[in-house]
Design a protein around this motif. Structure first.
Motif, PDB file in Angstrom:
ATOM      1  N   SER A   1       7.000   4.820   3.194  1.00 30.00           N
ATOM      2  CA  SER A   1       6.122   5.992   3.246  1.00 30.00           C
ATOM      3  C   SER A   1       5.747   6.260   4.694  1.00 30.00           C
ATOM      4  CB  SER A   1       4.843   5.743   2.442  1.00 30.00           C
ATOM      5  OG  SER A   1       3.871   6.733   2.770  1.00 30.00           O
TER       6      SER A   1
ATOM      7  N   HIS B   1       3.168   8.062   5.477  1.00 27.38           N
ATOM      8  CA  HIS B   1       1.732   8.387   5.510  1.00 27.38           C
ATOM      9  C   HIS B   1       0.955   7.362   6.327  1.00 27.38           C
ATOM     10  CE1 HIS B   1       1.861  11.118   1.689  1.00 27.38           C
ATOM     11  NE2 HIS B   1       2.445  11.645   2.735  1.00 27.38           N
TER      12      HIS B   1
ATOM     13  N   HIS C   1       6.669  10.894  -3.543  1.00 23.86           N
ATOM     14  CA  HIS C   1       5.293  11.022  -3.064  1.00 23.86           C
ATOM     15  C   HIS C   1       5.181  11.690  -1.693  1.00 23.86           C
ATOM     16  CE1 HIS C   1       1.098   9.771  -2.299  1.00 23.86           C
ATOM     17  NE2 HIS C   1       1.522   9.390  -1.111  1.00 23.86           N
TER      18      HIS C   1
ATOM     19  N   GLU D   1       5.113   4.127  -1.870  1.00 24.02           N
ATOM     20  CA  GLU D   1       4.198   5.029  -2.582  1.00 24.02           C
ATOM     21  C   GLU D   1       4.837   5.753  -3.772  1.00 24.02           C
ATOM     22  OE1 GLU D   1       0.522   6.502  -0.638  1.00 24.02           O
ATOM     23  OE2 GLU D   1       1.989   7.036   0.892  1.00 24.02           O
TER      24      GLU D   1
HETATM   25 ZN   LIG Z   1       0.498   8.581   0.571  1.00 22.43          ZN
END
Ligand SMILES: [Zn+2]
Length: 303
Positions: free
Chosen positions: A114, A116, A172, A191
């Motif tokens: 991920s 993020h 995601h 994720e």
């Molecule tokens: Zn996330």
């Protein structure tokens, strides 16, 4: 994971000095939740390293929103492969320190499951010569000055252990990667698998995500590792992944029903009935975001 025997507890308190727990610790019925309090886990236990096999380790730490972020590391003869970091340089440094307690081998590969922040915002402290494996989309998001993965599968031999990095589709983040260990039958899902966390869709592709979960469930895997929530025993990990997919489907179905009834997104947020998923972790925060994202998908605004 919650030992009740007093002797076991004292053994564990010694072990926890090294923050290493074995998954083979006998467990009484474990409450299934991503909420540490409801699960009976004290914050002081974290961060913690969980030995999955002799060479594969999970790592759980809390980030500012109060949820765990899970990283995975695999120790090969030639070095360590890390899948996902933590949310700040200090938190990722703690992760590197935890790896150093397990092995003196250098961390040579980083897989960005991920892009993020709570998984990647600490990457500045990773070794300078580390090899990044990220999707083209995540390379862009992370502003990474390294080549992106080409194709949907990359095999990395880290010395004695084969690691497959797979792009199973958008879920995601849109750049989602998972890490498959075929011999160990372990799948780190980052994720793509939010164990008992209300489906978080800020940058998601809702229906494609459900399809990605299908692919994951069809693989030859005995142990699924999530990117948030807690690492489960193998059998529970599959049951919870199935439950997570059920939650995704239920959320999409409920929002689709409200959309068909002609409600605005704001009204849908007020009227949605999430059933059992209303109690899932951070539901109040994530439900409105999910409604708007699913509306976007239904209206053809997701490209
Ligand atoms: Zn996330």
């Amino acid at each position: 994971m919650q030992p009740t025997h007093p002797h076991l507890r004292s053994v564990l308190s010694v072990l926890s000095a090294a923050f290493v727990l074995a998954l083979s610790v006998p467990s009484v019925a474990q409450v299934r939740t991503a909420d540490p309090e409801k699960r009976g886990l004290s914050r002081s236990l974290f961060p913690r390293t969980i030995k999955i096999t002799d060479t594969v380790y999970g790592y759980e730490d809390f980030h500012s929103a109060g949820m765990t972020t899970v990283s995975l590391f695999v120790v090969g003869n030639d070095g360590v492969l890390l899948a996902d970091g933590q949310g700040s340089p200090a938190a990722t440094q703690k992760l590197l320190d935890a790896i150093a307690k397990v092995t003196p081998k250098p961390v040579k590969w980083y897989v960005g499951g991920s892009d993020h922040g709570v998984h990647a915002a600490g990457n500045a402290v990773l070794p300078k010569d580390i090899t990044y494996v990220v999707s083209p989309f995540s390379k862009q998001q992370m502003k990474l000055d390294a080549p992106a993965m080409s194709g949907d599968r990359q095999i990395i031999n880290i010395g004695g252990t084969e690691v497959q990095v797979l792009n199973l589709g958008r879920a995601h983040t849109g750049g989602d990667l998972v890490v498959y260990l075929p011999k160990e039958k372990i799948l780190f899902m980052s994720e793509v698998y939010l164990n008992r966390v209300f489906p978080a869709m800020r940058s998601a592709y809702p229906s494609e995500w459900v399809a990605v979960l299908n692919w994951a469930l069809q693989m030859d895997v005995t142990h699924y590792i999530p990117g948030h929530g807690f690492i489960e025993e193998p059998k529970t990990s599959r049951e919870e992944l199935v439950e997570y997919q059920r939650a995704m489907r239920a959320v999409i179905a409920e929002v689709t029903r409200l959309h068909k009834a002609g409600l605005s997104a704001d009204d849908a947020i007020k009227q949605a009935n999430w059933g059992p998923y209303a109690d899932w972790y951070i539901a109040a925060q994530q439900a409105p975001i999910a409604v708007r994202k699913i509306y976007d998908e239904l209206e053809g605004k997701l490209k």
